[in-house]
Design an enzyme around this catalytic site. Structure first.
Site, PDB file in Angstrom:
ATOM      1  N   LYS A 270      23.336 -29.880 -38.828  1.00 51.51           N
ATOM      2  CA  LYS A 270      23.576 -29.316 -39.531  1.00 51.51           C
ATOM      3  C   LYS A 270      23.310 -27.940 -39.162  1.00 51.51           C
ATOM      4  CE  LYS A 270      22.525 -29.897 -44.309  1.00 51.51           C
ATOM      5  NZ  LYS A 270      21.081 -30.014 -44.774  1.00 51.51           N
ATOM      6  N   HIS A 271      24.266 -26.891 -39.839  1.00 50.87           N
ATOM      7  CA  HIS A 271      23.782 -25.504 -39.800  1.00 50.87           C
ATOM      8  C   HIS A 271      24.596 -25.746 -38.063  1.00 50.87           C
ATOM      9  CE1 HIS A 271      23.424 -24.507 -43.592  1.00 50.87           C
ATOM     10  NE2 HIS A 271      22.178 -25.128 -43.965  1.00 50.87           N
ATOM     11  N   ASN A 411      15.617 -20.886 -29.393  1.00 52.79           N
ATOM     12  CA  ASN A 411      14.740 -21.671 -28.391  1.00 52.79           C
ATOM     13  C   ASN A 411      14.511 -22.689 -28.479  1.00 52.79           C
ATOM     14  OD1 ASN A 411      13.517 -19.804 -26.165  1.00 52.79           O
ATOM     15  ND2 ASN A 411      12.531 -19.149 -27.830  1.00 52.79           N
ATOM     16  N   HIS A 510      22.697 -18.966 -27.890  1.00 50.28           N
ATOM     17  CA  HIS A 510      22.335 -18.029 -28.897  1.00 50.28           C
ATOM     18  C   HIS A 510      23.187 -18.409 -30.072  1.00 50.28           C
ATOM     19  CE1 HIS A 510      19.407 -16.785 -26.389  1.00 50.28           C
ATOM     20  NE2 HIS A 510      19.652 -15.510 -25.717  1.00 50.28           N
TER      21      HIS A 510
END
Length: 510
Positions: A270-271, A411, A510
């Site tokens: 998801k995302h 993180n 990231h």
């Protein structure tokens, strides 16, 4: 009589196009294999050597590089001086050029291709003719894509002097020759093992226009490095068209399962980050374990399998609202079951990265380029840093957790047990928050965190992350190490009798 020069490697549609030109009264000039193909179809064509009065030489390397060709293409029809020069040199104008290039890209990517064979597929005359004709698009029609034969013939039949069409065709030429040169430069860089040359060209071809981007109101399109490659190699077996966000989540799902090739694995994304990841002896159980990690977040997800999907698995997946499902193969029964969900995008196949592919990140005014992350999960460089060694069962779960956490947004913290994630803390600004979130999500889904293991994508900067894990009953931790407070973190693990392993590698995403 208007004149066309035809010289193509890809002969798709060539004969039909040439016949259409003949019917319209055009004179045809051609070269080598193209002329042979046309004559085999009983089409009258003149050899380029009749125009240049110079035979092909150097094994065909030189045949169209001649003023009689380029003068005929470049002369401006509105310039009396240009037309006078043509008459003085007895050069007849060429009004249409259809050229597609030697198959350099296909040869360069073919397994076992020798450098000398690749070099022979660097086209010189073709791009030169295309560029000459495209520069003079005001007078010359230039075709680099066989898909354009039909609309060019239609314009000629209608006697439509369509300058906008010729301009568009010229644009396609320069885009194609730029991509061709970029592919050649890329190959030369790979040959000398230089992945970061002074200049990088990224040739992209539009695969499709998308309905919108990340949000309605943002226009978007999907571009590929090569047709039918990567995600574009997947065959859509059902459902509506893929959206911008679907494609992003597909990449995230495939990335999550990449380290588990050769095993049966399911990732629910998801995302772009997993909300569940698991391995098992069959796809159904892998799916059930992955779903159990966070069934609430799985609503509207994208699911990736590393193994073929059968009817049982399809039935289970179809009971949940899912945007996309991708697998190497689906049984016919599974396709029938999934097909009942009219909006569910079903994608079959394997989406591979091309060799030496770089990972790009867009920033204002430029790109960052890096090697793609390797996530093999090997334990060769792992180092136990605590007094207590992990058990064999813990080591197995630690290896799974380490492979899993690399696909989670940083993180990142994952809790794992028995080859499945039970809690995921993603995208947090502090590592202790990521640890807290992983425990919170696990308990929210009804999981007992006691006896689980923890994977961290980067080092613990303070001992508070370990204390968070100890409070949840975690028994073993895998992390890269490398903090200035490693000794403090290790001491905390020893105090709580937690086994800790350093991998020596970081997995930021990231």
């Amino acid at each position: 009589m208007p004149t066309a020069l035809l010289s193509v490697s890809d002969k798709t549609g060539l004969v039909e196009f040439a016949k259409g030109l003949i019917e319209l009264g055009w004179d045809l000039i051609s070269t080598g294999g193209t002329a042979k193909a046309l004559r085999a179809a009983a089409i009258n064509v003149r050899d380029v050597s009749e125009i240049t009065h110079f035979a092909e030489m150097l094994d065909g390397r030189v045949k169209t590089l001649h003023p009689a060709i380029h003068g005929a293409l470049l002369a401006r029809r509105d310039s009396p001086e240009h037309l006078k020069a043509l008459r003085e040199h007895k050069i007849e104008p060429i009004d249409l050029v259809a050229v597609n290039l030697y198959p350099f890209e296909e040869t360069a990517t073919r397994a076992g291709a020798k450098p000398e064979d690749v070099i022979e597929q660097i086209d010189i005359g073709g791009p030169s003719m295309l560029r000459s004709a495209a520069k003079n698009f005001a007078s010359v029609t230039v075709i680099v894509d066989p898909a354009d034969y039909g609309r060019v013939l239609a314009a000629l039949v209608a006697k439509d002097d369509d300058l906008d069409l010729r301009r568009l065709l010229a644009e396609k030429v320069f885009a194609r020759t730029a991509a061709y040169d970029a592919a050649i430069a890329y190959w030369f860089g790979c040959e000398r093992a230089e992945i970061f040359p002074e200049r990088i060209n990224i040739p992209l071809e539009k695969e499709t226009t998308l309905r919108y981007g990340e949000n309605p109101g943002q226009r978007a399109a999907f571009y590929v490095e090569r047709a039918h490659d990567g995600i574009a190699a997947l065959e859509q077996k059902g459902g509506k068209e893929l959206s911008f966000n679907n494609l992003l989540d597909l990449e995230g799902a495939l990335f999550a399962t990449d380290p588990f090739q050769g095993e049966i694995c399911c990732a629910i994304v998801k995302h772009t980050t997993p909300c569940g990841l698991a391995t098992d002896a069959n796809p159904l159980d892998a799916y059930k374990k992955a779903l159990a990690c966070d069934p609430v977040s799985a609503f509207g997800s994208v699911i990736s399998f590393t193994a073929p999907v059968d009817e049982e698995t399809a039935e289970a997946v179809s009971s949940l609202f899912v945007e996309c499902i991708v697998a190497p193969q689906f049984t016919s029964g599974a396709l029938e079951i999934l097909g009942r969900k009219k909006n569910l995008r079903v994608l079959e196949g394997r989406a591979q990265w091309r060799p030496h592919a770089l990972d790009y990140k867009r920033v204002r005014g430029g790109f960052l380029a890096q090697e793609r992350a390797t996530r093999d999960g090997g334990r060769e460089e792992w180092r136990v840093v605590t007094r207590r060694e992990p058990t064999e069962a813990e080591l197995k779960d630690l290896q799974f957790a380490w492979r899993a956490v690399g696909s989670v947004k940083s993180n990142a913290i994952v809790l794992a047990r028995d080859g499945a994630t039970i809690g995921i803390g993603a995208g947090q600004m502090s590592r202790v928050d990521a640890a807290f979130l992983s425990v919170h999500k696990a308990r929210l889904a009804g999981h007992d965190t006691k006896g689980s293991v923890l994977g961290s994508d980067a080092f613990f900067p303070f001992r508070d992350g370990v204390e968070q894990a100890a409070e949840a009953g975690v028994t073993a931790i895998v992390q890269p190490g490398g903090s200035v407070r490693d000794e403090e973190v290790i001491k905390a693990a020893d105090e709580y009798d937690i086994a800790m392993v350093f991998t020596g590698k970081r997995q930021f995403r990231h």
